[in-house]
Enzyme design. Structure first.
Site, PDB file in Angstrom:
ATOM      1  N   ASP A 231      51.735  14.099  -5.416  1.00 14.01           N
ATOM      2  CA  ASP A 231      50.895  12.931  -5.159  1.00 14.01           C
ATOM      3  C   ASP A 231      51.678  11.664  -5.485  1.00 14.01           C
ATOM      4  O   ASP A 231      52.187  11.525  -6.596  1.00 14.01           O
ATOM      5  CB  ASP A 231      49.634  13.042  -6.031  1.00 14.01           C
ATOM      6  CG  ASP A 231      48.765  11.792  -5.955  1.00 14.01           C
ATOM      7  OD1 ASP A 231      48.865  11.050  -4.958  1.00 14.01           O
ATOM      8  OD2 ASP A 231      47.987  11.564  -6.903  1.00 14.01           O
TER       9      ASP A 231
ATOM     10  N   ASN B 264      50.458   8.372  -4.997  1.00 14.71           N
ATOM     11  CA  ASN B 264      49.696   7.141  -5.253  1.00 14.71           C
ATOM     12  C   ASN B 264      48.540   7.314  -6.238  1.00 14.71           C
ATOM     13  O   ASN B 264      47.649   6.476  -6.309  1.00 14.71           O
ATOM     14  CB  ASN B 264      49.174   6.568  -3.929  1.00 14.71           C
ATOM     15  CG  ASN B 264      48.244   7.557  -3.224  1.00 14.71           C
ATOM     16  OD1 ASN B 264      48.125   8.706  -3.647  1.00 14.71           O
ATOM     17  ND2 ASN B 264      47.582   7.114  -2.181  1.00 14.71           N
TER      18      ASN B 264
ATOM     19  N   ASP C 146      45.934   9.247  -6.358  1.00 16.18           N
ATOM     20  CA  ASP C 146      44.553   9.579  -5.996  1.00 16.18           C
ATOM     21  C   ASP C 146      44.257  11.068  -6.200  1.00 16.18           C
ATOM     22  O   ASP C 146      43.179  11.556  -5.851  1.00 16.18           O
ATOM     23  CB  ASP C 146      44.247   9.176  -4.540  1.00 16.18           C
ATOM     24  CG  ASP C 146      45.056   9.969  -3.522  1.00 16.18           C
ATOM     25  OD1 ASP C 146      45.926  10.768  -3.941  1.00 16.18           O
ATOM     26  OD2 ASP C 146      44.819   9.795  -2.314  1.00 16.18           O
TER      27      ASP C 146
ATOM     28  N   ASP D 187      51.892  23.357  11.376  1.00 11.00           N
ATOM     29  CA  ASP D 187      50.860  24.351  11.587  1.00 11.00           C
ATOM     30  C   ASP D 187      50.137  24.011  12.879  1.00 11.00           C
ATOM     31  O   ASP D 187      49.813  22.847  13.131  1.00 11.00           O
ATOM     32  CB  ASP D 187      49.861  24.292  10.416  1.00 11.00           C
ATOM     33  CG  ASP D 187      49.521  25.662   9.886  1.00 11.00           C
ATOM     34  OD1 ASP D 187      48.943  26.450  10.642  1.00 11.00           O
ATOM     35  OD2 ASP D 187      49.825  25.929   8.712  1.00 11.00           O
TER      36      ASP D 187
ATOM     37  N   ASP E 193      48.383  29.464  13.652  1.00 10.28           N
ATOM     38  CA  ASP E 193      47.251  29.990  12.888  1.00 10.28           C
ATOM     39  C   ASP E 193      46.461  31.033  13.688  1.00 10.28           C
ATOM     40  O   ASP E 193      46.131  30.790  14.855  1.00 10.28           O
ATOM     41  CB  ASP E 193      46.334  28.804  12.548  1.00 10.28           C
ATOM     42  CG  ASP E 193      45.315  29.132  11.484  1.00 10.28           C
ATOM     43  OD1 ASP E 193      45.709  29.507  10.372  1.00 10.28           O
ATOM     44  OD2 ASP E 193      44.101  29.012  11.770  1.00 10.28           O
TER      45      ASP E 193
ATOM     46  N   GLU F 149      50.744  33.701  12.818  1.00 12.50           N
ATOM     47  CA  GLU F 149      49.951  34.373  11.792  1.00 12.50           C
ATOM     48  C   GLU F 149      49.073  35.338  12.566  1.00 12.50           C
ATOM     49  O   GLU F 149      48.144  34.929  13.251  1.00 12.50           O
ATOM     50  CB  GLU F 149      49.102  33.391  10.995  1.00 12.50           C
ATOM     51  CG  GLU F 149      48.435  34.093   9.824  1.00 12.50           C
ATOM     52  CD  GLU F 149      47.095  33.514   9.439  1.00 12.50           C
ATOM     53  OE1 GLU F 149      46.665  33.733   8.302  1.00 12.50           O
ATOM     54  OE2 GLU F 149      46.444  32.853  10.279  1.00 12.50           O
TER      55      GLU F 149
ATOM     56  N   HIS G  52      49.416  30.108   1.162  1.00 12.54           N
ATOM     57  CA  HIS G  52      48.252  29.386   0.639  1.00 12.54           C
ATOM     58  C   HIS G  52      46.962  30.206   0.694  1.00 12.54           C
ATOM     59  O   HIS G  52      45.919  29.719   0.298  1.00 12.54           O
ATOM     60  CB  HIS G  52      48.077  28.092   1.434  1.00 12.54           C
ATOM     61  CG  HIS G  52      47.762  28.380   2.874  1.00 12.54           C
ATOM     62  ND1 HIS G  52      48.677  28.960   3.734  1.00 12.54           N
ATOM     63  CD2 HIS G  52      46.633  28.215   3.600  1.00 12.54           C
ATOM     64  CE1 HIS G  52      48.119  29.130   4.909  1.00 12.54           C
ATOM     65  NE2 HIS G  52      46.876  28.685   4.868  1.00 12.54           N
ATOM     66  N   ASP G  53      47.037  31.414   1.250  1.00 11.89           N
ATOM     67  CA  ASP G  53      45.849  32.279   1.335  1.00 11.89           C
ATOM     68  C   ASP G  53      45.895  33.438   0.345  1.00 11.89           C
ATOM     69  O   ASP G  53      44.939  34.209   0.269  1.00 11.89           O
ATOM     70  CB  ASP G  53      45.729  32.892   2.737  1.00 11.89           C
ATOM     71  CG  ASP G  53      45.373  31.876   3.812  1.00 11.89           C
ATOM     72  OD1 ASP G  53      44.782  30.834   3.485  1.00 11.89           O
ATOM     73  OD2 ASP G  53      45.696  32.145   4.989  1.00 11.89           O
TER      74      ASP G  53
HETATM   75  O1  TEU Z   1      44.037  32.329   7.917  1.00  8.35           O
HETATM   76  C1  TEU Z   1      43.447  33.347   8.658  1.00  8.35           C
HETATM   77  C2  TEU Z   1      43.013  34.440   7.866  1.00  8.35           C
HETATM   78  O2  TEU Z   1      43.033  35.563   8.330  1.00  8.35           O
HETATM   79  C3  TEU Z   1      42.565  34.140   6.496  1.00  8.35           C
HETATM   80  O3  TEU Z   1      41.551  33.241   6.494  1.00  8.35           O
HETATM   81  C4  TEU Z   1      42.164  35.359   5.852  1.00  8.35           C
HETATM   82  O4  TEU Z   1      41.005  35.842   6.454  1.00  8.35           O
HETATM   83  C5  TEU Z   1      41.882  35.087   4.435  1.00  8.35           C
HETATM   84  O5  TEU Z   1      42.653  34.083   3.943  1.00  8.35           O
HETATM   85  C6  TEU Z   1      42.197  36.302   3.680  1.00  8.35           C
HETATM   86  O6  TEU Z   1      41.381  36.290   2.625  1.00  8.35           O
HETATM   87  C7  TEU Z   1      44.336  31.148   8.540  1.00  8.35           C
HETATM   88  C8  TEU Z   1      44.796  30.140   7.518  1.00  8.35           C
HETATM   89  O7  TEU Z   1      45.966  30.585   6.905  1.00  8.35           O
HETATM   90  C9  TEU Z   1      43.688  29.907   6.542  1.00  8.35           C
HETATM   91  O8  TEU Z   1      44.070  29.055   5.497  1.00  8.35           O
HETATM   92  C10 TEU Z   1      42.531  29.319   7.317  1.00  8.35           C
HETATM   93  O9  TEU Z   1      41.423  29.191   6.463  1.00  8.35           O
HETATM   94  C11 TEU Z   1      42.145  30.180   8.506  1.00  8.35           C
HETATM   95  O10 TEU Z   1      43.252  30.611   9.258  1.00  8.35           O
HETATM   96  C12 TEU Z   1      41.263  29.404   9.446  1.00  8.35           C
HETATM   97  O11 TEU Z   1      42.000  28.425  10.099  1.00  8.35           O
HETATM   98 CA    CA Z   2      47.985  10.883  -2.824  1.00  8.29          CA
END
Ligand code: TEU
Ligand code: CA
Length: 536
Positions: free
Chosen positions: A21, A23, A25, A98, A193, A246, A315-316
């Site tokens: 970050d 600034n 926020d 993405d 995605d 993905e 991130h998932d």
């Molecule tokens: O993820 C798709 C996906 O299969 C995941 O949401 C998965 O079902 C879950 O994370 C497993 O627990 C993509 C992105 O990476 C995710 O961040 C998004 O939420 C999703 O698509 C919808 O765009």
């Molecule tokens: Ca910021």
């Protein structure tokens, strides 16, 4: 196989909200990313994959896009973005974005016009007077009532993410233009995605399942393959870029259909099989982790796929060191072992922010600390069942996507060097000792291990392009060889939490997470999570 640049690139995923970050926020932003480009260059990465930075109401943190051509003001301006591409380029780092085209945000102009009754835009989505039995990826039903009318619209994810109608040629044209818009700015490709579910064959009821009824009507359909070929032909082939899909619920055979060189669809795909080794069907149901099951999944993809996109985190997913290592007792050793795994397998490696310093799952205590829409939905659903609150919370905290979304830990100050303000999500308490500032000067640290390994990989034809062969070893010990011509690298990973026999391999030690100078010094057995990279 062609030796395109993206095959040997080391790619680093940034979740912009949580990286840095600038600034105060409490939200990470593009100027923040720019300020850490030197850090990334030092690490040795070649390319950044940016999770969505487009305009979004953030129901799903940017995976619900309301304007594909605008930067979310929380993250900065288009000038900031252009500067990022330029400054990264000056350091030899490419930017990949993405591409979220299964759905838009319900606040996208297209959807708003559709709701207002504009016929053209109505057909950008799926509106029906009858819903089918399909389930949503985030739990619950895949249809919601359009406000103020007796019609329903389809959403495979949250109700704020209406699915686009890929049968409509106008949707195709719009998306092609959007892709060109960003490629013309000099980006090097897209992470696509949920790209293998965008084309729905029919809207018939699906076979009833516990989750995701309807899957067979949209998973990797022939129409979806066709669509990917057209996007490649019409847009992507005109640029020096790559795509990584993905792709959910694919096995190696389907992965090969999606990325086979001759098929001209995607360039590579993320598989999920290895992410399922500690789950029973759905991730909320735990199965005790066994290294052997992880090894089996990885070996299958290594053996059967033309190429792989390798990752242990994103991130998932929960943090790998908490999942496949030991975050309490052997954090350093197991994080390094996992680094060796991810960076030595055949394929293009992806590192997720914080993985390179061994960041762990967060010690969430209360449901109100959780921001993720998926976790919150599932919590609501589970709350209706006779499951004690504590049990429910434990199920969620163990696998919530928020484990990976807590701020990057730069130093031990209150804001972890991530922010001077109030962070949008809780900072992991262990930032007091797990942080970049600690790692930087530490020759034996996790970060240094990553740097050495990436540097070694860069000059190793065997690691970048060599064949893969699994070697016999004890249970939970992953031993494999990578060979290109005369150059050979042998990797031995004890993925167990206990000592195990060292297989009969030899070579000069390139990297060790226990300070070994020779293979002989192991005297036949490996320490918990011990990793050895040998050159022959
Ligand atoms: O993820 C798709 C996906 O299969 C995941 O949401 C998965 O079902 C879950 O994370 C497993 O627990 C993509 C992105 O990476 C995710 O961040 C998004 O939420 C999703 O698509 C919808 O765009
Ligand atoms: Ca910021």
């Amino acid at each position: 196989m062609n030796k395109e640049w993206w095959r040997k690139a080391v790619i680093y995923q940034i979740y912009p909200r949580s990286f840095k970050d600038s600034n105060g926020d409490g939200i990470g932003d593009i100027p923040g990313i720019i300020s850490e480009l030197d850090y990334l260059k030092e690490l040795g990465i070649d390319c950044i994959w940016l999770s969505p930075i487009y305009a979004s109401p953030n129901f799903d943190n940017g995976y619900d896009i309301s304007d594909y051509r605008a930067i979310n003001p929380e993250f900065g301006t288009m000038e900031d973005f252009d500067k990022l591409v330029k400054e990264a380029g000056d350091r030899g780092i490419k930017i990949v974005m993405d591409l979220v085209i299964n759905h838009t945000s319900n606040e996208h102009e297209w959807f708003r016009k559709a709701l207002a009754g504009d016929k053209k835009y109505r057909d950008y989505y799926y509106f029906r007077s009858q819903k089918n039995n399909w389930g949503s990826f985030f739990g619950g039903k895949a249809w919601s009532k359009a406000p103020g009318e007796d019609m329903y619209y389809l959403h495979l994810f949250s109700e704020n993410q209406p699915d686009l109608n890929w049968h409509n040629p106008d949707v195709y044209k719009e998306v092609c233009d959007i892709m060109r818009f960003w490629l013309d700015k000099g980006i090097a490709g897209f992470r696509c995605d949920v790209i293998n579910v965008i084309y729905k064959d029919s809207l018939d009821n699906g076979k009833r399942r516990l989750v995701l009824s309807g899957l067979e009507h949209y998973l990797s359909t022939e129409g979806n393959h066709e669509l990917l070929r057209r996007l490649r032909q019409d847009v992507l082939s005109k640029y020096d870029c790559f795509t990584v899909g993905e792709t959910v619920f694919v096995d190696p055979a389907e992965a090969n259909r999606l990325m086979g060189e001759d098929r001209k669809e995607l360039n590579m795909v993320f598989g999920f099989e290895h992410m399922e080794c500690d789950q029973r069907g759905v991730k909320w149901f735990r199965r005790t982790y066994s290294p052997e099951r992880l090894i089996r999944a990885l070996d299958r993809w290594q053996t059967e796929c033309e190429w792989t996109a390798n990752y242990l985190e994103n991130h998932d997913q929960p943090r790998s060191v908490s999942r496949f290592g030991d975050a309490e007792n052997c954090r350093r050793e197991s994080a390094k072992m996992l680094a060796a795994l991810n960076l030595c397998l055949r394929g293009t490696p992806f590192i997720y922010e914080g993985e390179e310093i061994g960041m762990t799952n967060c010690d969430f205590k209360k449901m109100f600390e959780i921001r993720d829409i998926e976790s919150r939905n599932v919590n609501d659903i589970l709350a209706r069942l006779p499951i004690p609150k504590r049990t429910r919370e434990k199920m969620i905290f163990r696998v919530t996507r928020d484990n990976a979304r807590t701020p990057m830990q730069w130093d031990n100050t209150a804001g972890a060097g991530f922010t001077e303000g109030l962070p949008w999500i809780r900072i992991n308490g262990n930032h007091e000792w797990v942080n970049v500032e600690n790692e930087l000067p530490d020759e034996d640290g996790i970060l240094s291990f990553y740097k050495k390994l990436i540097a070694y990989r860069k000059q190793s034809e065997a690691l970048q392009f060599g064949d893969y062969k699994k070697l016999p070893a004890e249970k939970g010990v992953y031993a494999f060889e990578r060979q290109a011509g005369n150059s050979k690298v042998t990797v031995v990973l004890n993925m167990n939490s206990y000592e195990e026999e060292f297989p009969e391999v030899t070579g000069r030690v390139i990297l060790s997470n226990y300070g070994r100078l020779s293979a002989e010094s192991l005297e036949g057995h490996m320490k918990p999570y011990e990793a050895l990279i040998l050159e022959n």
